[in-house]
Design an enzyme around this catalytic site. Structure first.
Site, short mmCIF file in Angstrom:
data_model
loop_
_atom_site.label_atom_id
_atom_site.label_comp_id
_atom_site.label_asym_id
_atom_site.label_seq_id
_atom_site.Cartn_x
_atom_site.Cartn_y
_atom_site.Cartn_z
N GLU B 426 32.69 49.77 44.02
CA GLU B 426 32.59 49.45 46.16
C GLU B 426 31.23 50.24 46.44
OE1 GLU B 426 35.84 51.15 48.05
OE2 GLU B 426 36.80 52.56 46.44
N GLU B 435 24.37 49.64 52.57
CA GLU B 435 24.29 50.89 51.51
C GLU B 435 23.92 51.11 50.18
OE1 GLU B 435 28.70 52.67 52.43
OE2 GLU B 435 27.86 52.15 54.86
#
Lengths: 640, 640
Positions: B426, B435
């Site tokens: 995740e 990210e």
């Protein structure tokens, strides 16, 4: 031919080849012997194109290895060492496709471009020419070049841009691509234009003039655009000559000629093309008085004078007193006024007050006018600058005698012993009222008899939208809001007006609107507030970087002084135009309307301008609205 | 009726009168008794209009004296003292004409406006409402107000703007005037909108939604727009109710009602209108989970997480583990994958590696999925944050036991003892890849057996043009380039999308394009570079302040998580959208096309985005081109 032309106006001439010479040194020596100052050559051989691997000539692994470590094989290089780099400009590979629809081609093109630039940097090549902007989307080209030029310091980067696009010879498609590119790259000062002259020139002069506002560092004149004269030598058409000379005169670019692969002009030798360019260069129109005066000041931003707050220096007087036209016009104005106001043979002594006499040039104008008109006058010369006042005393002692009374005072505060028939002043700035002539003359108008006059009688401010990369960059270099909201006095050179200037507002003297009591001072300055706007319909796609300002003034009846281009007093150099920056360049599509809004505002201690720009499309749609500039005089004002 | 609504969501309700009460105190007491929190009243009597002297009721000298010293005669004032100023909002004189074509009317209007504002400031009036923008040119109105509000500190300044213009009920002429005004005044944060609801509402919902992007501080609901219900009481139509509640919900404005001069609704009392507004206010839709989670974060700019460079804090894990939807979807994905990959009753032990296990929520998902699917699994839980690793050890000791092997390592560097069937992670950010999920999973994909899978299987970044005064001003407040070139994580509230978002690019895992060696690490990161663009045709005149970004991800087959509005996983709160600012607001005329250009770029140590915006008219004319933002990652990047 006039060979005595100032060497400072001579452009270098280089020779461009797209062939890849194994012995570059030999080519350079030959080019030099044929009169070229530098050469332009590909950096790498066409063999280097294999890295794109469009023909599958290398293995995937080879390509991957190259992508990871993009190093030249020396066999791929035309410019193999730093030996010649001071005399050479490199052509970047023409197969580079930064906006290919293929991500892999884009990526490898980017790596190849950076590899060539990196090498050019390493050997300190004097310049680099990017071959051509893509015809369609150029976003990735802009992004890559914008980033890549960051590493350049010595080496100049130029983009080759054709004057006209073959698909649109009468339009400005080519300029539009360049304009989009430089807008995306935010006027990156490391990116210049190598303008390639084409056989076809657009018929509309403005489409040529637009290039004067661009950062042209080189002009490429291919052999193919030359025509053969009666004797078989290559020459250029008159319109080409004129445009190229215009570029030489305004921008002093490096000139680049080519040799045709086969003889296309019967009598051409390797020298012919560069010799012809040098011939054009030597035959530039001579500099006129204003040009000579302005040398070194072109496109240079000067803060406007603040003669009320600061005293002028002797040198400033010295310079401006030399204007051959301004004082001639003042003399003529006083002369005509004297003829009109006093009958020939009358004993009437006309009282003239020169307010702001400086070192006395207007006093001399008045005395000459009196002599020529055979009218009697007495002159009061008022001056607040104690240094200039010494010069006035010398003039009175040595020359003027009793004809002139000197007064050391600020005209806004002096109480005169008697009133005058004619009030003469020279308080105008480049925008007319920007050096506070209205406020000063408001204070002085109580000196005027009923029926008396002021010279000047009135003045009008003019403005027009302007394009100029150089002015844009000069302002941007300060990197602060203040400089974007300050008007400058500038001798325009690399600029293009989008449309001729229009009048904004006027001031009349004496002010008979009742704002000022007959024998006193104005209560306040509200009557000198102005608000005006002007609309300009623009016929080509253009860019706007700021606003040009001018003035026109009636001294007396038909005697005028003007710096508005259309009516500019020939040879008068006392005023350069004024330039109002805008905070972002504005795109002006074909057929759209640029509106300028201008305010002259005032409070108890200051006078300032605010301005803004809007662009509306042909159907009235709002394309651009800029914020109001210099709100409340926050960045710039003139002190009262 | 639900009276338990959060007091924080209740709007104040005020009573507006255009009558001039001699006894203002009495009026305020009555309004208070009828349930109003404040009143809105003219500051001055109509008698004050004499200063314009349009009816020649005063002498020229009187007018001149006033212009020089604009002082109130107390008889001209409705609000005569500071006694009531905390409960009162002042209406500026409606006869003020700042854009009159008469210079004298403009000047006197400006002086009168400043005089009223000055008085309001002196008595600390809580607010001021400017009656109406002129219908035509409003440049001088903008200039005057922009300067004048500078002196306000406590007193709020609002411009009354009708929702629709009578001349153009179905269009947005009224908004366009406001938009022009606030562009000229450069989003002056001291100027707000008092939106006046009109009887007619535009039928296109976007024309209503646009107002959500505006700085609305008050909503005026005139009595005249109420209709009578069956019992004779004043009520609002359903569309009016809905829009007003929407405004209350998103903007919490002060609500302002009026009393009709004559009874227009049979059973109406002085209380009726404000009671009805309070009734709508109490009946706002309840906050959903995401709203509750987001309370206090609306339109707040958060720097995006950099989980690779920084370790998350315990509290951050705590918050995100509470997401009711995300882990449910992960569990479902693992469950479906186990069903697909292993036959029922098989002894095969599926190896699952959770890379970036944090405090273990995904490990729990896997264990639950295994139990539910009756498949055998072994889980490796990899984590690089040494603090989170302690929590993992606790979980293993207390709960997981042998089913889970803990590994303290960075997934880009670990060498696994065995390969896995399923890699679970995740690592997504609001824009999907922001990210650095692609880079992390590139490093981890060597852990995957041939035929193994990654959960998520892919993710896609979406973008759309956005209008928002609040976000514009939040970025502008930093007054530097860096903040205009940095994306932020933002819970949107006072925003309006110009068009629905479009996909830019995707990443697939595992990467089978040959960019990564079967058992090793990628040579470089070039394969994670992306370039894409998206076009949006906009059907109304609008303004653009920035770009909204979202992601959509396929975890496994039909199991998705998404924050794209159209497919948003209901109730999932782990991600707010991402917001990319632009350096200047962009006008978007009706029918024009907004193009977004986006790049994801990378070097050895960093990943960053660059972006730009162009607007082209219906005929392809170039209206606006912004410079490329964040060139070379100069303002913002994510560290590898």
């Amino acid at each position: 031919m006039n060979d005595t032309i100032d060497q400072a106006r001579m452009c270098s001439v280089g020779l461009l080849t797209t062939d890849c010479y194994d012995d570059l040194g030999n080519f350079i020596v030959q080019a030099d012997e044929a009169g070229h100052d530098f050469i332009v050559t590909p950096i790498s051989h066409p063999t280097f194109q294999r890295v794109l691997n469009q023909d599958k000539s290398i293995s995937e692994q080879e390509q991957r290895n190259w992508k990871d470590r993009p190093v030249f094989d020396r066999k791929d290089l035309v410019i193999r060492s730093a030996e010649w780099s001071g005399r050479a400009v490199g052509l970047l590979a023409s197969w580079i496709q930064l906006d290919s629809s293929e991500p892999e081609v884009r990526m490898c093109s980017e790596l190849a471009l950076k590899q060539e630039m990196d090498w050019a940097c390493h050997i300190s090549l004097s310049g680099l020419i990017f071959p051509a902007l893509p015809k369609g989307s150029l976003f990735n080209t802009a992004r890559v070049i914008n980033s890549a030029v960051k590493s350049l310091s010595y080496t100049q980067f130029l983009i080759r841009v054709p004057l006209t696009d073959k698909r649109d010879v009468q339009g400005n498609l080519s300029w539009k691509q360049w304009n989009r590119f430089r807008t995306l790259t935010e006027y990156n000062t490391k990116i210049h234009v190598a303008l390639e002259i084409t056989s076809e020139l657009p018929s509309d002069k403005q489409l040529l003039d637009m290039w004067l506002a661009e950062p042209i560092k080189a002009v490429i004149v291919p052999a193919e655009i030359f025509v053969e004269n009666a004797k078989g030598y290559p020459v250029l058409s008159k319109p080409h000559q004129k445009f190229i000379q215009h570029l030489m005169d305004k921008m002093k670019p490096d000139m680049i000629v080519t040799l045709p692969p086969t003889q296309i002009h019967k009598k051409a030798t390797p020298q012919s093309y560069s010799e012809y360019i040098n011939y054009l260069n030597r035959r530039l129109p001579p500099l006129n008085d204003v040009d000579q005066f302005a040398t070194g000041y072109q496109d240079f931003l000067q803060a406007p004078l603040q003669p009320l707050m600061d005293n002028l220096e002797n040198q400033t007087y010295e310079v401006f007193e030399k204007d051959p036209i301004k004082y001639q016009q003042y003399e003529k104005a006083v002369y005509k006024a004297l003829l009109d106001r006093v009958e020939h043979g009358s004993d009437y002594v006309t009282t003239i007050m020169v307010v702001g006499a400086g070192r006395g040039p207007l006093v001399n104008c008045c005395l000459r006018a009196a002599e020529k008109s055979e009218r009697k006058i007495h002159v009061y010369a008022l001056e607040k600058n104690h240094n200039a006042y010494v010069t006035l005393q010398n003039a009175k002692a040595d020359v003027w005698g009793d004809k002139v009374t000197l007064v050391f005072a600020d005209m806004r505060k002096w109480t005169p012993p008697a009133k005058c028939d004619i009030l003469v002043s020279e308080l105008l700035g480049s925008f007319g009222d920007n050096e506070l002539s209205p406020e000063c003359l408001d204070g002085a108008q109580k000196f005027i008899k009923e029926g008396g006059i002021s010279i000047p009688a009135n003045y009008t401010a003019f403005a027009s939208p302007l394009a100029s990369t150089r002015l844009n960059n000069n302002v941007a270099a300060y990197k602060d809001l203040e400089h974007y909201e300050t008007p400058y006095v500038v001798m325009f050179q690399q600029v293009c007006e989008l449309a001729p200037p229009k009048a904004l507002w006027s001031f009349e003297h004496p002010n008979t609107q009742g704002d000022i009591p007959a024998d006193g001072d104005p209560m306040n300055n509200l009557h000198n507030v102005r608000y005006s706007h002007a609309e300009f319909t623009v016929k080509h796609d253009m860019i706007m970087n700021g606003i040009a300002g001018y003035f026109e003034s009636v001294l007396y009846k038909d005697v005028m002084i003007s710096i508005r281009p259309k009516t500019h007093s020939p040879g008068m150099f006392s005023w350069f135009p004024i330039y109002f920056p805008i905070r972002t360049p504005v795109q002006v599509p074909k057929g759209s309307t640029v509106s300028l809004q201008f305010w002259r505002l005032t409070d108890a201690k200051r006078v300032w301008y605010e301005w803004t720009v809007t662009v509306q499309g042909q159907n009235g749609e709002e394309m651009t609205t800029l914020p109001i500039h210099n709100v409340g005089g926050r960045s710039y004002y003139v002190g009262l």
